[in-house]
Design a protein around this motif. Structure first.
Motif, mmCIF file in Angstrom:
data_model
loop_
_atom_site.group_PDB
_atom_site.id
_atom_site.type_symbol
_atom_site.label_atom_id
_atom_site.label_comp_id
_atom_site.label_asym_id
_atom_site.label_seq_id
_atom_site.Cartn_x
_atom_site.Cartn_y
_atom_site.Cartn_z
ATOM 1 N N LEU A 343 0.832 -1.203 0.000
ATOM 2 C CA LEU A 343 0.000 0.000 0.000
ATOM 3 C C LEU A 343 0.865 1.251 0.000
ATOM 4 O O LEU A 343 0.610 2.200 -0.751
ATOM 5 C CB LEU A 343 -0.925 -0.018 1.218
ATOM 6 N N ALA A 344 1.913 1.253 0.827
ATOM 7 C CA ALA A 344 2.812 2.401 0.875
ATOM 8 C C ALA A 344 3.510 2.601 -0.461
ATOM 9 O O ALA A 344 3.682 3.741 -0.937
ATOM 10 C CB ALA A 344 3.839 2.211 1.994
ATOM 11 N N MET A 345 3.914 1.521 -1.102
ATOM 12 C CA MET A 345 4.598 1.618 -2.388
ATOM 13 C C MET A 345 3.668 2.154 -3.474
ATOM 14 O O MET A 345 4.075 2.964 -4.325
ATOM 15 C CB MET A 345 5.174 0.257 -2.768
ATOM 16 N N GLN A 346 2.419 1.712 -3.439
ATOM 17 C CA GLN A 346 1.449 2.213 -4.418
ATOM 18 C C GLN A 346 1.237 3.714 -4.252
ATOM 19 O O GLN A 346 1.169 4.462 -5.237
ATOM 20 C CB GLN A 346 0.132 1.456 -4.263
ATOM 21 N N GLU A 347 1.146 4.167 -3.006
ATOM 22 C CA GLU A 347 0.992 5.597 -2.755
ATOM 23 C C GLU A 347 2.254 6.354 -3.152
ATOM 24 O O GLU A 347 2.177 7.471 -3.679
ATOM 25 C CB GLU A 347 0.675 5.830 -1.278
ATOM 26 N N ALA A 366 11.243 -6.854 3.166
ATOM 27 C CA ALA A 366 10.942 -6.533 4.560
ATOM 28 C C ALA A 366 9.917 -5.398 4.585
ATOM 29 O O ALA A 366 9.816 -4.615 3.633
ATOM 30 C CB ALA A 366 12.218 -6.116 5.282
ATOM 31 N N PRO A 367 9.138 -5.283 5.667
ATOM 32 C CA PRO A 367 8.066 -4.278 5.721
ATOM 33 C C PRO A 367 8.585 -2.875 5.991
ATOM 34 O O PRO A 367 8.351 -2.294 7.052
ATOM 35 C CB PRO A 367 7.169 -4.783 6.841
ATOM 36 N N LEU A 368 9.277 -2.327 5.011
ATOM 37 C CA LEU A 368 9.818 -0.977 5.133
ATOM 38 C C LEU A 368 9.967 -0.378 3.751
ATOM 39 O O LEU A 368 10.034 -1.081 2.744
ATOM 40 C CB LEU A 368 11.161 -0.994 5.869
ATOM 41 N N LEU A 369 10.020 0.940 3.718
ATOM 42 C CA LEU A 369 10.187 1.665 2.465
ATOM 43 C C LEU A 369 11.127 2.838 2.719
ATOM 44 O O LEU A 369 10.792 3.770 3.456
ATOM 45 C CB LEU A 369 8.838 2.171 1.949
ATOM 46 N N PHE A 418 6.950 -0.828 9.143
ATOM 47 C CA PHE A 418 5.648 -1.256 9.645
ATOM 48 C C PHE A 418 5.765 -2.525 10.497
ATOM 49 O O PHE A 418 6.716 -3.294 10.364
ATOM 50 C CB PHE A 418 4.707 -1.484 8.469
ATOM 51 N N ALA A 419 4.784 -2.710 11.376
ATOM 52 C CA ALA A 419 4.791 -3.843 12.301
ATOM 53 C C ALA A 419 3.407 -4.457 12.370
ATOM 54 O O ALA A 419 2.467 -4.006 11.707
ATOM 55 C CB ALA A 419 5.247 -3.382 13.690
ATOM 56 N N ASP A 426 -2.792 4.045 9.271
ATOM 57 C CA ASP A 426 -1.473 4.582 9.585
ATOM 58 C C ASP A 426 -0.682 4.831 8.299
ATOM 59 O O ASP A 426 -0.035 5.877 8.139
ATOM 60 C CB ASP A 426 -0.682 3.603 10.463
ATOM 61 N N VAL A 427 -0.719 3.855 7.403
ATOM 62 C CA VAL A 427 0.030 3.979 6.156
ATOM 63 C C VAL A 427 -0.530 5.128 5.315
ATOM 64 O O VAL A 427 0.231 5.937 4.769
ATOM 65 C CB VAL A 427 -0.007 2.658 5.369
ATOM 66 N N ALA A 428 -1.842 5.215 5.240
ATOM 67 C CA ALA A 428 -2.459 6.295 4.462
ATOM 68 C C ALA A 428 -2.102 7.658 5.049
ATOM 69 O O ALA A 428 -1.770 8.603 4.310
ATOM 70 C CB ALA A 428 -3.965 6.091 4.420
ATOM 71 N N LEU A 429 -2.167 7.777 6.373
ATOM 72 C CA LEU A 429 -1.808 9.037 7.021
ATOM 73 C C LEU A 429 -0.345 9.389 6.766
ATOM 74 O O LEU A 429 -0.005 10.553 6.504
ATOM 75 C CB LEU A 429 -2.068 8.937 8.530
ATOM 76 N N ALA A 430 0.516 8.381 6.837
ATOM 77 C CA ALA A 430 1.940 8.629 6.634
ATOM 78 C C ALA A 430 2.223 9.093 5.213
ATOM 79 O O ALA A 430 2.972 10.062 5.000
ATOM 80 C CB ALA A 430 2.743 7.368 6.949
#
Length: 460
Positions: A343-347, A366-369, A418-419, A426-430
Motif C-alpha cells: 500500500l505504501a509503495m502504491q501511494e 521486509a516491511p519498510l520503504l 511497519f509492524a 497509519d500507512v495512508a496518514l503517513a
C-alpha cells in the motif's frame, strides 16, 4: 488478523502517534509492562542462591531460553545465547571464531549489510588479526542497484576454498531485500573450505534483525550455522539479543566473555578452568534477567495477539511452543505487513520525484520503504513528518555501504517501517503526510540523478 484488537493492547494509538519507525524498534504492549512489574515481587539473581525467589527467577530465566529455541525451531536451549542486541551477538561470533582463522583465510559479506554485520569483520581483518601477524581478507559482494537484489554470481565468485565464513543479512534494513538464504547456504557448502573437524564448506551467519519480526524462521530448515536477532524489534524491552548457533560450534568455541556463571561449579583452579554446560557457557556474569524473561514472553504474546479469538493462549503458559503455532502466527504477521508495504509503495508511486530503493512492487521485501525525493533533504523530510505526527527515520540507517554504493549525497534516505500493529490508516496518514511535506519543502529544482530505486516516472 484483527488489527484493531491488536492495537488495543498498546498505548501509542490513543496518543495519536503514527508509529512507523518499527525497523528501529517496536512499541511495548501493556502486558509486558505489567509483567515487568510483577516479576519484581519475587525477583532475585539467577543460579546464585538457594532461596525460593532465586530458584523461581532461575526457572523463568531458563524457560525463556526454551522459548527462544522453540521460536526458531532450534533443537534445544543448548543452541541459544543471549546478548544485549544483534550487534553484540555478531561480535560474539567474531570473537568466538577469532583464533580459528588461518593466515590467508577470508570472510565474505555484502554491500547491503547493516554496519553491525560489516564493521566487526572489517575490524577483525584490518585491525585485530594484523596485530598478531595474521592476514585474513574481508570480501564484499555487490547488489543490483536497480532491484536491490544480492548479486549471487559475484558472491559465488568471492567464496572459495579459503572462505571460512559467509555473513549475510536475512532482510536489509534499508533496501528491504530478502536474499535467498538456501541458495547462499548452497554456495557456502560448495566452497571447499576444510574446517578443523575435517568437514568441508564455509560457515554461514545470518543477521536476522529485520527478518525475524515479520517472518517464520526455521534455523534447522535453513541449515544456518549462526543467526542473530533483537527482541526490541518484537515488542520487548531493550537489552536482549538472541544468538542461535549449532550446538557443536558453541561446544567447541571460545566464549566472548569470561567470568562468573560461565564456569562449572568449583571448576576454577590456578592452572585450569572448566566451563559450564551449554548454554550457560556463554552467560558470563549477571545477565539481563528481567529483559530475557520479558522478551521470551513477548514472543508468546505475539502469537496471542495475531491468533483468532478462541485460539489457545500462550503468554501466561509455560507449555512448549509448537513449530506449527509459531509458523501460523508469523505467516499472519508477514501477510499483514506485506499488504501494508505494498500500500505504501502504491501511494509512493503517485508522489512526483519520489524514488524508493530496493525491490519493486510485488517482490518479497521486509516491511519498510526507504526513499528520497528530488530536491528535498531526507533529514528535513523526516523532521517535517514528525510535525505532522508521523514517526519516520532519516539517515543512512547504519547501512552506510549501500547508501554510498548508490552514490547518494548525502548518504541518507527517509524510511517508513511497519509492524503487526500498524494499520492501513497509519500507512495512508503517513503517505499523505509525505505528500504535504514534500510540497512544502521541495524547491523548483531540476530532477536529481542517481542509480537505483523507483521514481514516479518508473524504474531508474
Amino acid at each position: 488478523m484483527d488489527v484493531d484488537r491488536v492495537r488495543s493492547h498498546f498505548a501509542f494509538p490513543d496518543l495519536g502517534r503514527v508509529a512507523t519507525n518499527n525497523a528501529a524498534t517496536s512499541q511495548p504492549p501493556r502486558e509486558l509492562l505489567r509483567l515487568l512489574e510483577s516479576l519484581t515481587e519475587d525477583y532475585d539473581n539467577v543460579h546464585r542462591g538457594q532461596s525460593s525467589a532465586s530458584r523461581r527467577t532461575s526457572e523463568r530465566f531458563e524457560s525463556a531460553y526454551d522459548t527462544f529455541a522453540q521460536w526458531l525451531n532450534a533443537p534445544s536451549r543448548r543452541s541459544i545465547a543471549t546478548y544485549r542486541n544483534t550487534t553484540e551477538a555478531i561480535n560474539a561470533v567474531m570473537y568466538m571464531l577469532l583464533t580459528q582463522f588461518r593466515d590467508g583465510d577470508n570472510v565474505v559479506t555484502t554491500m547491503m549489510e547493516h554496519n553491525s554485520n560489516f564493521v566487526p569483520w572489517y575490524g577483525m581483518c584490518h585491525e585485530i588479526l594484523p596485530a598478531f601477524g595474521r592476514r585474513v581478507e574481508c570480501r564484499v559482494a555487490r547488489f543490483d542497484h536497480a532491484t536491490g537484489a544480492l548479486d549471487l554470481e559475484h558472491l559465488a565468485e568471492l567464496v572459495d576454498e579459503r572462505t571460512k565464513l559467509v555473513c549475510v543479512t536475512g532482510a536489509s534494513n534499508f533496501l528491504g531485500t530478502k536474499p535467498p538464504l538456501r541458495t547462499i547456504r548452497a554456495i557456502a557448502d560448495r566452497s571447499g573450505y576444510v574446517r578443523d573437524d575435517g568437514r568441508t564448506g564455509s560457515l554461514l551467519l545470518v543477521d536476522a534483525a529485520q527478518l525475524v519480526p515479520s517472518s517464520f524462521v526455521d534455523v534447522q530448515q535453513l541449515d544456518v550455522d549462526f543467526l542473530a536477532f533483537s527482541c526490541h524489534k518484537m515488542l520487548a524491552p531493550f537489552g536482549v539479543g538472541v544468538l542461535y548457533a549449532k550446538e557443536q560450534l558453541l561446544a567447541a568455541g571460545r566464549p566472548f566473555l569470561y567470568g562468573g556463571d560461565m564456569v562449572a561449579e568449583g571448576g576454577v583452579s590456578v592452572d585450569r578452568v572448566d566451563y559450564n554446560d551449554l548454554p550457560w557457557k556463554y552467560a558470563a556474569g549477571t545477565p539481563n534477567i528481567l529483559g530475557v524473561i520479558a522478551s521470551a514472553r513477548a514472543l508468546r504474546l505475539v502469537v496471542d495477539l495475531v491468533s483468532p479469538e478462541g485460539a489457545p493462549r500462550w503468554f501466561d503458559d509455560d507449555r512448549p511452543l509448537p513449530r506449527s503455532v509459531v509458523a501460523q502466527a508469523m505467516h499472519r504477521v508477514g501477510g499483514h505487513t506485506r499488504s501494508l508495504t505494498e500500500l505504501a509503495m502504491q501511494e509512493a508511486m503517485t508522489i512526483d520525484g519520489l524514488r524508493w530503493y530496493g525491490p519493486a512492487l510485488g517482490t518479497p521485501r521486509a516491511p519498510l520503504l526507504a526513499f528520497t525525493v528530488d530536491g528535498v533533504d531526507p533529514i528535513r523530510l523526516a523532521e517535517g513528518l514528525n510535525l505532522e505526527g508521523v514517526e519516520a527515520r532519516a539517515g543512512c540507517h547504519c547501512a552506510t555501504l549501500a547508501h554510498r554504493d548508490l552514490g547518494l549525497n548525502p548518504p541518507a534516505t527517509c524510511r517508513l517501517s511497519f509492524a503487526l500493529y500498524t494499520s492501513a490508516d497509519d500507512v495512508a496518514l503517513a503517505m499523505d503526510a509525505v505528500r504535504r511535506v514534500v510540497r512544502d519543502l521541495r524547491p523548483l529544482a531540476p530532477r536529481a540523478t542517481g542509480a537505483g530505486g523507483w521514481t514516479s516516472g518508473g524504474r531508474s
